[in-house]
Design a protein around this motif. Sequence first.
Motif, PDB file in Angstrom:
ATOM      1  N   SER A   1     -37.386   0.185  23.403  1.00  0.00           N
ATOM      2  CA  SER A   1     -38.764   0.416  22.965  1.00  0.00           C
ATOM      3  C   SER A   1     -39.656   0.697  24.177  1.00  0.00           C
ATOM      4  CB  SER A   1     -39.297  -0.797  22.192  1.00  0.00           C
ATOM      5  OG  SER A   1     -39.389  -1.915  23.052  1.00  0.00           O
ATOM      6  N   TRP A   2     -40.693   1.504  23.957  1.00  0.00           N
ATOM      7  CA  TRP A   2     -41.654   1.813  25.013  1.00  0.00           C
ATOM      8  C   TRP A   2     -42.764   0.781  24.982  1.00  0.00           C
ATOM      9  CZ3 TRP A   2     -40.911   5.257  28.801  1.00  0.00           C
ATOM     10  CH2 TRP A   2     -39.895   6.208  28.619  1.00  0.00           C
ATOM     11  N   ARG A   3     -43.056   0.191  26.138  1.00  0.00           N
ATOM     12  CA  ARG A   3     -44.101  -0.832  26.237  1.00  0.00           C
ATOM     13  C   ARG A   3     -45.321  -0.247  26.919  1.00  0.00           C
ATOM     14  NH1 ARG A   3     -41.706  -6.661  27.439  1.00  0.00           N
ATOM     15  NH2 ARG A   3     -43.952  -6.968  27.553  1.00  0.00           N
ATOM     16  N   LYS A   4     -46.484  -0.660  26.459  1.00  0.00           N
ATOM     17  CA  LYS A   4     -47.744  -0.145  26.971  1.00  0.00           C
ATOM     18  C   LYS A   4     -48.428  -1.095  27.945  1.00  0.00           C
ATOM     19  CE  LYS A   4     -48.597   2.625  22.841  1.00  0.00           C
ATOM     20  NZ  LYS A   4     -48.380   3.925  23.406  1.00  0.00           N
ATOM     21  N   ASP A   5     -47.856  -2.280  28.140  1.00  0.00           N
ATOM     22  CA  ASP A   5     -48.464  -3.249  29.053  1.00  0.00           C
ATOM     23  C   ASP A   5     -48.096  -2.923  30.505  1.00  0.00           C
ATOM     24  OD1 ASP A   5     -45.829  -3.938  28.282  1.00  0.00           O
ATOM     25  OD2 ASP A   5     -46.118  -6.013  28.869  1.00  0.00           O
ATOM     26  N   THR A   6     -48.504  -3.753  31.421  1.00  0.00           N
ATOM     27  CA  THR A   6     -48.285  -3.530  32.840  1.00  0.00           C
ATOM     28  C   THR A   6     -46.802  -3.549  33.189  1.00  0.00           C
ATOM     29  OG1 THR A   6     -50.403  -4.588  33.304  1.00  0.00           O
ATOM     30  CG2 THR A   6     -48.884  -4.361  35.146  1.00  0.00           C
ATOM     31  N   ILE A   7     -46.386  -2.599  34.013  1.00  0.00           N
ATOM     32  CA  ILE A   7     -45.002  -2.537  34.480  1.00  0.00           C
ATOM     33  C   ILE A   7     -44.709  -3.790  35.312  1.00  0.00           C
ATOM     34  CG2 ILE A   7     -43.331  -1.230  35.870  1.00  0.00           C
ATOM     35  CD1 ILE A   7     -45.155   1.222  35.507  1.00  0.00           C
ATOM     36  N   PRO A   8     -43.568  -4.434  35.086  1.00  0.00           N
ATOM     37  CA  PRO A   8     -43.223  -5.593  35.912  1.00  0.00           C
ATOM     38  C   PRO A   8     -43.172  -5.224  37.399  1.00  0.00           C
ATOM     39  CG  PRO A   8     -41.787  -5.463  33.999  1.00  0.00           C
ATOM     40  CD  PRO A   8     -42.580  -4.189  34.035  1.00  0.00           C
ATOM     41  N   THR A   9     -43.382  -6.195  38.261  1.00  0.00           N
ATOM     42  CA  THR A   9     -43.414  -5.928  39.696  1.00  0.00           C
ATOM     43  C   THR A   9     -42.029  -5.733  40.292  1.00  0.00           C
ATOM     44  OG1 THR A   9     -43.474  -8.300  40.147  1.00  0.00           O
ATOM     45  CG2 THR A   9     -45.589  -7.158  40.056  1.00  0.00           C
TER      46      THR A   9
ATOM     47  N   ILE B   1     -40.505   5.509  33.210  1.00  0.00           N
ATOM     48  CA  ILE B   1     -41.910   5.520  32.818  1.00  0.00           C
ATOM     49  C   ILE B   1     -42.276   6.907  32.301  1.00  0.00           C
ATOM     50  CG2 ILE B   1     -42.615   3.676  34.388  1.00  0.00           C
ATOM     51  CD1 ILE B   1     -43.706   5.857  36.297  1.00  0.00           C
ATOM     52  N   ARG B   2     -43.322   6.957  31.487  1.00  0.00           N
ATOM     53  CA  ARG B   2     -43.847   8.233  31.008  1.00  0.00           C
ATOM     54  C   ARG B   2     -45.351   8.095  30.812  1.00  0.00           C
ATOM     55  NH1 ARG B   2     -41.581   8.419  24.737  1.00  0.00           N
ATOM     56  NH2 ARG B   2     -42.948   6.785  23.941  1.00  0.00           N
ATOM     57  N   SER B   3     -46.004   9.245  30.713  1.00  0.00           N
ATOM     58  CA  SER B   3     -47.445   9.252  30.477  1.00  0.00           C
ATOM     59  C   SER B   3     -47.748   8.577  29.156  1.00  0.00           C
ATOM     60  CB  SER B   3     -47.975  10.686  30.426  1.00  0.00           C
ATOM     61  OG  SER B   3     -47.744  11.328  31.645  1.00  0.00           O
ATOM     62  N   GLY B   4     -48.875   7.921  29.111  1.00  0.00           N
ATOM     63  CA  GLY B   4     -49.299   7.217  27.909  1.00  0.00           C
ATOM     64  C   GLY B   4     -49.564   5.766  28.274  1.00  0.00           C
ATOM     65  N   GLY B   5     -49.600   4.933  27.314  1.00  0.00           N
ATOM     66  CA  GLY B   5     -49.804   3.518  27.576  1.00  0.00           C
ATOM     67  C   GLY B   5     -51.267   3.176  27.775  1.00  0.00           C
TER      68      GLY B   5
END
Length: 181
Positions: free
Chosen positions: A140-148, A154-158
């Motif tokens: 699934s694609w997540r819209k929250d902050t990318i983990p460190t 990644i892709r545009s959006g979010g």
Amino acid sequence: MLGFWHCLGVHAGETREDILRRKEKEIEANEWTLWSFQDRKEEFIRQWINYINANPQPQPIYAFCSDSPEAKDPGGVQAKATQYKSVDDQEWQSIPSTVEIPHPFGKKKRATAFKVVEVIHPVLQELKGIKVEWLYKNGSWRKDTIPTRGEYLIRSGGEKTLRKTYALLKLDPPYIVQIEK
């Protein structure tokens, strides 16, 4: 935009500046290099590659390397990778002598690597304000902050903006390979 997020800090005792210089020299000598990161299962690599190949319009694929000067070296005993293969290949190939991949394999025999054809540093184009989403391990694609930590497609959006980027790695097919010591 479609690419990867990758944490960049000290690795195998080298500063990130030393790593970037070494990789640039390897590309000059070999036309490409391999950039190692943690071991990923074949199914996960295939998932990434399938998303890239499903993109209707070809575009350059980049790894966005974080600006993480405080990132800690994963440590451990370093070993040099000696061979590589894509997940679709059956045969392992020898890593050219002009490419050096010190990696903290630990008890594992394998790791994963980007196939890099260009290192872009410093990043001159403006990347601020780009909103991205990232692919979670369940597909699934997540819209929250990318983990460190870790690598993520990644892709545009979010809803969250891309973290500060220190360098870009331009990737070439097959984009991701497995490496062994």
